[in-house]
Design a protein around this motif. Structure first.
Motif, PDB file in Angstrom:
ATOM      1  N   ASN A 336       4.420  24.332   1.513  1.00 46.43           N
ATOM      2  CA  ASN A 336       2.967  24.482   1.219  1.00 46.43           C
ATOM      3  C   ASN A 336       2.270  23.244   0.915  1.00 46.43           C
ATOM      4  O   ASN A 336       1.231  23.077   0.180  1.00 46.43           O
ATOM      5  CB  ASN A 336       2.594  25.485   0.260  1.00 46.43           C
ATOM      6  CG  ASN A 336       2.912  26.836   0.622  1.00 46.43           C
ATOM      7  OD1 ASN A 336       3.391  27.132   1.727  1.00 46.43           O
ATOM      8  ND2 ASN A 336       3.683  27.765  -0.146  1.00 46.43           N
ATOM      9  N   LEU A 337       2.817  22.126   1.055  1.00 41.44           N
ATOM     10  CA  LEU A 337       2.150  20.782   0.726  1.00 41.44           C
ATOM     11  C   LEU A 337       2.431  19.705   1.933  1.00 41.44           C
ATOM     12  O   LEU A 337       3.646  19.500   2.051  1.00 41.44           O
ATOM     13  CB  LEU A 337       2.929  20.080  -0.530  1.00 41.44           C
ATOM     14  CG  LEU A 337       2.204  18.732  -1.009  1.00 41.44           C
ATOM     15  CD1 LEU A 337       0.844  18.820  -1.453  1.00 41.44           C
ATOM     16  CD2 LEU A 337       3.136  18.108  -2.102  1.00 41.44           C
ATOM     17  N   LYS A 338       1.266  19.319   2.510  1.00 41.12           N
ATOM     18  CA  LYS A 338       1.263  18.307   3.574  1.00 41.12           C
ATOM     19  C   LYS A 338       0.568  17.036   3.206  1.00 41.12           C
ATOM     20  O   LYS A 338      -0.343  17.278   2.378  1.00 41.12           O
ATOM     21  CB  LYS A 338       0.717  19.141   4.845  1.00 41.12           C
ATOM     22  CG  LYS A 338       1.404  20.204   5.383  1.00 41.12           C
ATOM     23  CD  LYS A 338       0.951  20.758   6.697  1.00 41.12           C
ATOM     24  CE  LYS A 338       1.692  21.901   7.167  1.00 41.12           C
ATOM     25  NZ  LYS A 338       1.136  22.326   8.568  1.00 41.12           N
ATOM     26  N   ALA A 339       1.137  16.109   3.861  1.00 43.20           N
ATOM     27  CA  ALA A 339       0.380  14.920   3.322  1.00 43.20           C
ATOM     28  C   ALA A 339      -0.121  14.270   4.868  1.00 43.20           C
ATOM     29  O   ALA A 339       0.728  14.059   5.687  1.00 43.20           O
ATOM     30  CB  ALA A 339       1.205  14.012   2.590  1.00 43.20           C
ATOM     31  N   SER A 340      -1.199  13.555   4.908  1.00 40.12           N
ATOM     32  CA  SER A 340      -1.493  12.709   6.016  1.00 40.12           C
ATOM     33  C   SER A 340      -2.017  11.391   5.892  1.00 40.12           C
ATOM     34  O   SER A 340      -2.520  11.161   4.993  1.00 40.12           O
ATOM     35  CB  SER A 340      -2.738  13.430   6.829  1.00 40.12           C
ATOM     36  OG  SER A 340      -2.272  14.879   7.137  1.00 40.12           O
ATOM     37  N   ILE A 341      -1.773  10.379   6.732  1.00 40.81           N
ATOM     38  CA  ILE A 341      -2.094   9.080   7.006  1.00 40.81           C
ATOM     39  C   ILE A 341      -2.653   8.571   8.104  1.00 40.81           C
ATOM     40  O   ILE A 341      -2.240   8.948   9.267  1.00 40.81           O
ATOM     41  CB  ILE A 341      -1.144   8.019   6.524  1.00 40.81           C
ATOM     42  CG1 ILE A 341      -0.266   8.303   5.075  1.00 40.81           C
ATOM     43  CG2 ILE A 341      -1.484   6.599   6.512  1.00 40.81           C
ATOM     44  CD1 ILE A 341       0.905   7.295   4.862  1.00 40.81           C
ATOM     45  N   LYS A 342      -4.102   8.506   8.033  1.00 40.95           N
ATOM     46  CA  LYS A 342      -4.647   8.184   9.313  1.00 40.95           C
ATOM     47  C   LYS A 342      -5.391   6.687   9.157  1.00 40.95           C
ATOM     48  O   LYS A 342      -6.179   6.491   8.267  1.00 40.95           O
ATOM     49  CB  LYS A 342      -5.880   9.058   9.431  1.00 40.95           C
ATOM     50  CG  LYS A 342      -5.442  10.596   9.504  1.00 40.95           C
ATOM     51  CD  LYS A 342      -6.462  11.613   9.908  1.00 40.95           C
ATOM     52  CE  LYS A 342      -5.886  12.993   9.908  1.00 40.95           C
ATOM     53  NZ  LYS A 342      -5.068  13.173  11.128  1.00 40.95           N
ATOM     54  N   ILE A 343      -4.849   5.905  10.224  1.00 46.30           N
ATOM     55  CA  ILE A 343      -5.432   4.530  10.140  1.00 46.30           C
ATOM     56  C   ILE A 343      -6.280   4.364  11.437  1.00 46.30           C
ATOM     57  O   ILE A 343      -5.591   4.590  12.525  1.00 46.30           O
ATOM     58  CB  ILE A 343      -4.176   3.576  10.159  1.00 46.30           C
ATOM     59  CG1 ILE A 343      -3.318   3.701   8.674  1.00 46.30           C
ATOM     60  CG2 ILE A 343      -4.896   2.161  10.044  1.00 46.30           C
ATOM     61  CD1 ILE A 343      -2.090   2.871   8.760  1.00 46.30           C
ATOM     62  N   ASN A 344      -7.453   3.641  11.297  1.00 47.16           N
ATOM     63  CA  ASN A 344      -8.143   3.402  12.511  1.00 47.16           C
ATOM     64  C   ASN A 344      -8.886   1.945  12.263  1.00 47.16           C
ATOM     65  O   ASN A 344      -9.193   1.568  11.286  1.00 47.16           O
ATOM     66  CB  ASN A 344      -9.304   4.279  12.489  1.00 47.16           C
ATOM     67  CG  ASN A 344     -10.466   4.155  13.683  1.00 47.16           C
ATOM     68  OD1 ASN A 344      -9.921   3.732  14.782  1.00 47.16           O
ATOM     69  ND2 ASN A 344     -11.639   4.245  13.422  1.00 47.16           N
ATOM     70  N   GLY A 345      -8.666   1.212  13.389  1.00 44.39           N
ATOM     71  CA  GLY A 345      -8.872  -0.247  13.409  1.00 44.39           C
ATOM     72  C   GLY A 345      -9.753  -0.580  14.572  1.00 44.39           C
ATOM     73  O   GLY A 345      -9.363  -0.183  15.869  1.00 44.39           O
ATOM     74  N   ILE A 346     -10.916  -1.172  14.579  1.00 44.59           N
ATOM     75  CA  ILE A 346     -11.777  -1.658  15.826  1.00 44.59           C
ATOM     76  C   ILE A 346     -12.378  -3.069  15.554  1.00 44.59           C
ATOM     77  O   ILE A 346     -12.951  -3.400  14.750  1.00 44.59           O
ATOM     78  CB  ILE A 346     -13.023  -0.549  16.000  1.00 44.59           C
ATOM     79  CG1 ILE A 346     -12.378   0.777  15.962  1.00 44.59           C
ATOM     80  CG2 ILE A 346     -13.749  -1.052  17.161  1.00 44.59           C
ATOM     81  CD1 ILE A 346     -13.691   1.676  16.176  1.00 44.59           C
ATOM     82  N   ILE A 347     -11.738  -3.821  16.579  1.00 45.48           N
ATOM     83  CA  ILE A 347     -12.348  -5.092  16.629  1.00 45.48           C
ATOM     84  C   ILE A 347     -13.208  -5.305  18.021  1.00 45.48           C
ATOM     85  O   ILE A 347     -12.476  -5.161  18.987  1.00 45.48           O
ATOM     86  CB  ILE A 347     -11.153  -6.249  16.481  1.00 45.48           C
ATOM     87  CG1 ILE A 347     -10.282  -5.862  15.002  1.00 45.48           C
ATOM     88  CG2 ILE A 347     -11.598  -7.612  16.647  1.00 45.48           C
ATOM     89  CD1 ILE A 347      -9.435  -6.816  14.945  1.00 45.48           C
TER      90      ILE A 347
END
Length: 360
Positions: A336-347
């Motif tokens: 019942n515990l979820k973790a998320s990592i979201k990375i976004n880069g724009i050049i």
């Protein structure tokens, strides 16, 4: 023949987790006009003849029939419709089954989005989502000046993976899983910022399977919709004179008769600057590489995109380049515990002439 006697019965409609279902329809089979709906606690009361069959229904769940016997109280459990479990639409800071929606929400998938090719993801929505207007003011490389609204109101709120931001134009369309457009009270969760509607963007994530590598690309040739014929030097000077002589405060000639005569007698010659400066076509390309995969408790998606669009100047003074990076990692840390990592880069980089195109 003895007439059937009616009696009052009550009950509660719940889902498989025991949660009350609000607004479920409870009707008599064969007599749809005789029925009721459940209240905020999932309860209902109905007067029906003994032996009657009740049909309980709710959007997103499998209908269930119950025969009224000698009991006066019933607890009815509805099961979710398995065929519709995957049909979800992003609403607010989460998702909801499309069939459960009561507000005005439109959605578009990645397959529908990328069917149109453009360096601006906003342009790809043109004509595909009811109520959404996209008016492209210019096709110059790197110019993001579209008029973008929902039902004619002002600029909507853009939310990407639950985070409000405004870079839809610069996103790589291949990294987008779906786009939902909230047009009315469905957007109320975002408060006053949602007055003009909300555009919710969900990016892709990995699936529970072996690692998968995908490569997509397109190369296109742009051509002007119309190339206007320029006037010669003499006509241009006369037009400027017409304009300047209509100045209400200081009417005067911009060019003298002597200057015009130099072109008329051949001393000076006109130059077709359109032909000297503008080319008839320009290239546009996009490349995209993604890596995705996952297991029972983790999934990952990494995407890298490159976009290039050239302008119509022969000097190549107008050019746009963009690099996109997207990384989504989701993991079940504990029960019942979820973790998320979201990375976004724009050049991105835009090269253009010093003056506006209309002034060149």
């Amino acid at each position: 023949m003895r007439a059937q006697t009616s009696r009052s019965i009550s009950g509660q409609v719940v889902d498989e987790l025991g949660e009350a279902i609000i607004g479920a329809n409870v009707t008599v089979v064969g007599n749809k006009s005789l029925g009721t709906i459940t209240d905020i606690d999932g309860n209902f009361t109905l007067t029906v003849p003994q032996g009657t069959t009740l049909e309980v229904s709710y959007i997103g769940y499998v209908n269930k029939k119950v025969v009224v016997d000698n009991k006066i109280s019933y607890k009815i459990t509805l099961k979710e419709d398995a065929e519709q479990l995957d049909e979800v639409v992003v609403v607010g800071y989460g998702t909801q089954k499309r069939v459960n929606l009561t507000g005005a929400v439109s959605a578009i998938t990645n397959e529908e989005l990328v069917a149109t090719k453009s360096q601006n993801a906003q342009n790809m929505l043109t004509g595909k989502v009811p109520g959404v207007r996209v008016i492209q003011k210019t096709s110059e490389p790197g110019e993001f000046t579209n008029q973008f609204d929902i039902r004619g109101f002002g600029s909507p709120l853009i939310v990407v993976d639950g985070v409000p931001r405004g870079n839809l134009q610069r996103m790589d369309p291949n990294e987008i899983e779906s786009i939902s457009v909230l047009k009315d009270a469905s957007a109320a969760i975002y408060g006053v910022r949602a007055a003009n509607g909300v555009v919710l963007i969900t990016t892709k994530k990995g699936e529970k399977n072996k690692p998968k590598i995908e490569y997509n690309m397109y190369y296109g040739i742009q051509t002007p919709a119309e190339m206007l014929e320029p006037v010669g030097a003499v006509d241009r000077m006369r037009l400027f004179n017409e304009k300047s002589m209509r100045n209400l405060t200081n009417p005067q000639l911009t060019y003298s008769d002597e200057q015009i005569e130099e072109y008329l007698n051949g001393t000076l010659k006109s130059t077709d600057w359109y032909d000297a400066v503008i080319r008839n076509s320009a290239s546009q390309q996009q490349h995209n590489v993604s890596l995705s995969g996952g297991s029972e408790k983790t999934d990952y998606y990494v995407n890298f995109g490159y976009t290039d669009q050239e302008g119509f100047f022969k000097s190549k003074a107008m050019d746009y380049n963009r690099y996109n990076l997207r990384a989504n990692l989701n993991a079940e840390v504990a029960k019942n515990l979820k973790a998320s990592i979201k990375i976004n880069g724009i050049i991105d980089s835009k090269q253009r002439q010093y003056l506006s195109t209309w002034e060149v």
